[in-house]
Design an enzyme around this catalytic site. Structure first.
Site, PDB file in Angstrom:
ATOM      1  N   VAL A   1       5.917  -8.833  -1.368  1.00 16.18           N
ATOM      2  CA  VAL A   1       4.886  -9.857  -1.175  1.00 16.18           C
ATOM      3  C   VAL A   1       5.160 -11.058  -2.079  1.00 16.18           C
ATOM      4  O   VAL A   1       5.006 -12.219  -1.664  1.00 16.18           O
ATOM      5  CB  VAL A   1       3.482  -9.270  -1.450  1.00 16.18           C
ATOM      6  CG1 VAL A   1       2.427 -10.335  -1.284  1.00 16.18           C
ATOM      7  CG2 VAL A   1       3.204  -8.089  -0.518  1.00 16.18           C
TER       8      VAL A   1
ATOM      9  N   ASP B   1      10.559 -11.631 -13.242  1.00 10.83           N
ATOM     10  CA  ASP B   1      10.717 -10.318 -12.609  1.00 10.83           C
ATOM     11  C   ASP B   1      11.795  -9.550 -13.360  1.00 10.83           C
ATOM     12  O   ASP B   1      12.866 -10.107 -13.647  1.00 10.83           O
ATOM     13  CB  ASP B   1      11.112 -10.510 -11.128  1.00 10.83           C
ATOM     14  CG  ASP B   1      10.868  -9.265 -10.283  1.00 10.83           C
ATOM     15  OD1 ASP B   1      11.402  -8.199 -10.646  1.00 10.83           O
ATOM     16  OD2 ASP B   1      10.156  -9.356  -9.267  1.00 10.83           O
TER      17      ASP B   1
ATOM     18  N   ALA C   1       3.585  -8.604 -10.094  1.00 10.78           N
ATOM     19  CA  ALA C   1       4.374  -7.526 -10.713  1.00 10.78           C
ATOM     20  C   ALA C   1       3.491  -6.315 -10.971  1.00 10.78           C
ATOM     21  O   ALA C   1       2.461  -6.421 -11.634  1.00 10.78           O
ATOM     22  CB  ALA C   1       4.977  -8.026 -12.022  1.00 10.78           C
TER      23      ALA C   1
ATOM     24  N   TYR D   1      -3.317   4.644  -8.882  1.00 11.53           N
ATOM     25  CA  TYR D   1      -2.898   3.274  -8.556  1.00 11.53           C
ATOM     26  C   TYR D   1      -4.124   2.383  -8.347  1.00 11.53           C
ATOM     27  O   TYR D   1      -4.262   1.317  -8.969  1.00 11.53           O
ATOM     28  CB  TYR D   1      -2.021   3.304  -7.299  1.00 11.53           C
ATOM     29  CG  TYR D   1      -1.799   1.957  -6.677  1.00 11.53           C
ATOM     30  CD1 TYR D   1      -1.081   0.974  -7.349  1.00 11.53           C
ATOM     31  CD2 TYR D   1      -2.323   1.651  -5.419  1.00 11.53           C
ATOM     32  CE1 TYR D   1      -0.892  -0.276  -6.774  1.00 11.53           C
ATOM     33  CE2 TYR D   1      -2.131   0.414  -4.841  1.00 11.53           C
ATOM     34  CZ  TYR D   1      -1.427  -0.550  -5.524  1.00 11.53           C
ATOM     35  OH  TYR D   1      -1.249  -1.782  -4.965  1.00 11.53           O
TER      36      TYR D   1
ATOM     37  N   PHE E   1      -5.007  -5.122   2.377  1.00 12.81           N
ATOM     38  CA  PHE E   1      -5.006  -3.893   3.163  1.00 12.81           C
ATOM     39  C   PHE E   1      -3.530  -3.569   3.461  1.00 12.81           C
ATOM     40  O   PHE E   1      -2.722  -3.635   2.548  1.00 12.81           O
ATOM     41  CB  PHE E   1      -5.963  -4.025   4.349  1.00 12.81           C
ATOM     42  CG  PHE E   1      -7.391  -3.820   3.880  1.00 12.81           C
ATOM     43  CD1 PHE E   1      -7.980  -4.714   2.977  1.00 12.81           C
ATOM     44  CD2 PHE E   1      -8.121  -2.706   4.252  1.00 12.81           C
ATOM     45  CE1 PHE E   1      -9.258  -4.495   2.471  1.00 12.81           C
ATOM     46  CE2 PHE E   1      -9.409  -2.483   3.758  1.00 12.81           C
ATOM     47  CZ  PHE E   1      -9.975  -3.378   2.873  1.00 12.81           C
ATOM     48  N   ASN E   2      -3.127  -3.209   4.654  1.00 17.39           N
ATOM     49  CA  ASN E   2      -1.737  -2.756   4.839  1.00 17.39           C
ATOM     50  C   ASN E   2      -0.823  -3.931   5.185  1.00 17.39           C
ATOM     51  O   ASN E   2      -0.805  -4.375   6.325  1.00 17.39           O
ATOM     52  CB  ASN E   2      -1.686  -1.672   5.917  1.00 17.39           C
ATOM     53  CG  ASN E   2      -2.283  -0.370   5.419  1.00 17.39           C
ATOM     54  OD1 ASN E   2      -3.459  -0.318   5.084  1.00 17.39           O
ATOM     55  ND2 ASN E   2      -1.467   0.661   5.348  1.00 17.39           N
TER      56      ASN E   2
ATOM     57  N   ARG F   1      -5.348   2.040  10.253  1.00 19.58           N
ATOM     58  CA  ARG F   1      -5.171   1.069   9.169  1.00 19.58           C
ATOM     59  C   ARG F   1      -5.201  -0.346   9.722  1.00 19.58           C
ATOM     60  O   ARG F   1      -4.962  -0.580  10.899  1.00 19.58           O
ATOM     61  CB  ARG F   1      -3.812   1.286   8.471  1.00 19.58           C
ATOM     62  CG  ARG F   1      -3.678   2.611   7.744  1.00 19.58           C
ATOM     63  CD  ARG F   1      -4.543   2.619   6.485  1.00 19.58           C
ATOM     64  NE  ARG F   1      -4.411   3.859   5.724  1.00 19.58           N
ATOM     65  CZ  ARG F   1      -5.149   4.946   5.935  1.00 19.58           C
ATOM     66  NH1 ARG F   1      -6.052   4.974   6.907  1.00 19.58           N
ATOM     67  NH2 ARG F   1      -4.992   6.026   5.180  1.00 19.58           N
TER      68      ARG F   1
ATOM     69  N   ARG G   1      -1.648  13.876   4.536  1.00 18.73           N
ATOM     70  CA  ARG G   1      -1.170  13.491   3.203  1.00 18.73           C
ATOM     71  C   ARG G   1      -2.385  13.386   2.274  1.00 18.73           C
ATOM     72  O   ARG G   1      -3.390  12.758   2.640  1.00 18.73           O
ATOM     73  CB  ARG G   1      -0.451  12.141   3.301  1.00 18.73           C
ATOM     74  CG  ARG G   1       0.191  11.671   2.040  1.00 18.73           C
ATOM     75  CD  ARG G   1       1.061  10.435   2.270  1.00 18.73           C
ATOM     76  NE  ARG G   1       0.269   9.257   2.593  1.00 18.73           N
ATOM     77  CZ  ARG G   1       0.788   8.038   2.769  1.00 18.73           C
ATOM     78  NH1 ARG G   1       2.101   7.863   2.686  1.00 18.73           N
ATOM     79  NH2 ARG G   1       0.032   7.011   3.035  1.00 18.73           N
ATOM     80  N   ALA G   2      -2.278  13.993   1.104  1.00 15.80           N
ATOM     81  CA  ALA G   2      -3.414  14.007   0.185  1.00 15.80           C
ATOM     82  C   ALA G   2      -3.847  12.580  -0.153  1.00 15.80           C
ATOM     83  O   ALA G   2      -3.002  11.716  -0.397  1.00 15.80           O
ATOM     84  CB  ALA G   2      -3.032  14.745  -1.098  1.00 15.80           C
TER      85      ALA G   2
END
Ligand code: UFG
Length: 325
Positions: A12, A31, A76, A143, A171-172, A221, A281-282
């Site tokens: 991104v 970076d 970052a 996270y 979002f995604n 999603r 997936r948990a």
């Protein structure tokens, strides 16, 4: 403006840096290349290859050609949900402690604006969909908890020290912008994984559960094109106001299931893409869709690239170019 982009060699960050340069801003990318790529830094931006912890004071003191920065866009971060559960220290240190260093350095050097990459993961399992910024924040993974902690810190710094701050809750994110796209060493995201199958780099895709309470039983999603996301960052910079911390969700407001994504990838690539159903997936919520009303109203932002096939096509073109296909 003279802008510092942390993490500007990542996915991104590099797309935003490219759009900022094209819009006439002076850009320095900071970076450490731990997950980013030097060749993802756009032409016209300068790269300082270093971590925030070691270099932020010097970079802000140096400014751009001697003039202080007008703002920081802070991309970052560590961003793997699974890893954050296994190695939380890496996330509390790498995200929270490092961001506090950044905030303190900005205060010391009088840098007035901040745009921060926050996430839908700050909300956790939603009570209501679409998710508005007023929804409760109950992250279900480390996270998301670290990003929420940084959001809280930014709120206090804005109130106490006059920082003009905007957090953007993604979002995604998907798609690509020409040669700027997603290439993670460890890939966990759905669209790049499916495209790896189409490239012949993976045998098949695993669909994590088909017994969710959704129309086709797979998770839904909100996929937002990375260029639309970048556009929101430019608007956020322009709208940031001293002493305020504004928070905006960024999604296209439409949900697509895992099966719909796989199908769109089949159509775009012409590859059969074998898919197996695997256990859930948990930590995955069934449905995550954003309400971006606030961004539309206050920033005048509107996602333009909402067609799923178009998003996948841009990612596919990028993937093939990377592989020299
Ligand atoms: N999925 C599969 N198979 C895969 C990979 C993913 O079925 O091989 C499914 C996931 O279970 C999920 C959907 O595809 O239902 C999307 O998964 P991604 O990993 O691409 O994205 P997430 O929704 O898990 O993650 C996104 C952001 C994170 C953020 C999170 C908030 O990428 O940064 O939303 O929940 F933390």
């Amino acid at each position: 403006m003279k802008l510092l982009v942390t993490g500007g060699a990542g996915y991104v960050g590099s797309v935003c840096a490219a759009r900022l340069v094209e819009s006439g801003h002076d850009v320095v990318v900071l970076d450490d290349l731990s997950t980013g790529h030097a060749d993802a830094v756009p032409d016209g931006a300068r790269l300082v290859e270093a971590g925030i912890d070691e270099a932020i004071g010097d970079v802000l003191a140096a400014g751009f050609d001697g003039a202080g920065f007008d703002g920081v866009l802070h991309f970052a971060a560590k961003s793997l949900v699974g890893e954050s559960m296994q190695d939380p220290a890496k996330y509390w240190q790498g995200n929270v402690v490092t961001s506090l260093r950044l905030l303190d350095a900005m205060r010391e050097h009088g840098t007035p604006r901040l745009v921060f990459s926050s996430t839908a993961a700050t909300y956790g399992e939603p009570d209501e969909v679409p998710i508005a910024e007023t929804a409760p924040t109950r992250p279900t993974n480390t996270y998301g908890a670290t990003k929420l902690a940084i959001d809280h810190a930014i709120t206090s710094y804005a109130a106490a020290h006059g920082l003009a701050a905007v957090s953007l809750r993604y979002f995604n994110v998907a798609g690509a912008y020409g040669r700027f796209g997603e290439r993670h060493g460890v890939e966990t995201h759905l669209i790049p994984i499916v495209l790896q199958v189409a490239m012949g780099r993976r045998e098949r895709v695993q669909v994590y559960g088909d017994d969710w309470p959704t129309d086709d039983g797979t998770c839904v999603r909100d996929y937002i094109h990375v260029v639309d996301l970048a556009d929101a960052h430019l608007r956020a910079l322009a709208h940031a106001a001293a002493g305020e911390h504004r928070i905006y969700n960024l999604g296209n407001g439409m949900g697509f299931s895992v099966r719909q994504v796989v199908e769109a990838c089949r159509e775009v690539t012409g590859h059969p893409i074998p898919a197996d159903v695997a256990p859930r997936r948990a930590g995955d919520p069934a449905v995550l869709v954003a309400s971006s009303e606030r961004a539309r109203t206050e920033l005048g932002w509107k996602p333009e690239r909402v067609d799923l096939a178009g998003i996948v096509r841009d990612a596919w073109d990028f993937t093939r170019a990377q592989q020299g296909a």
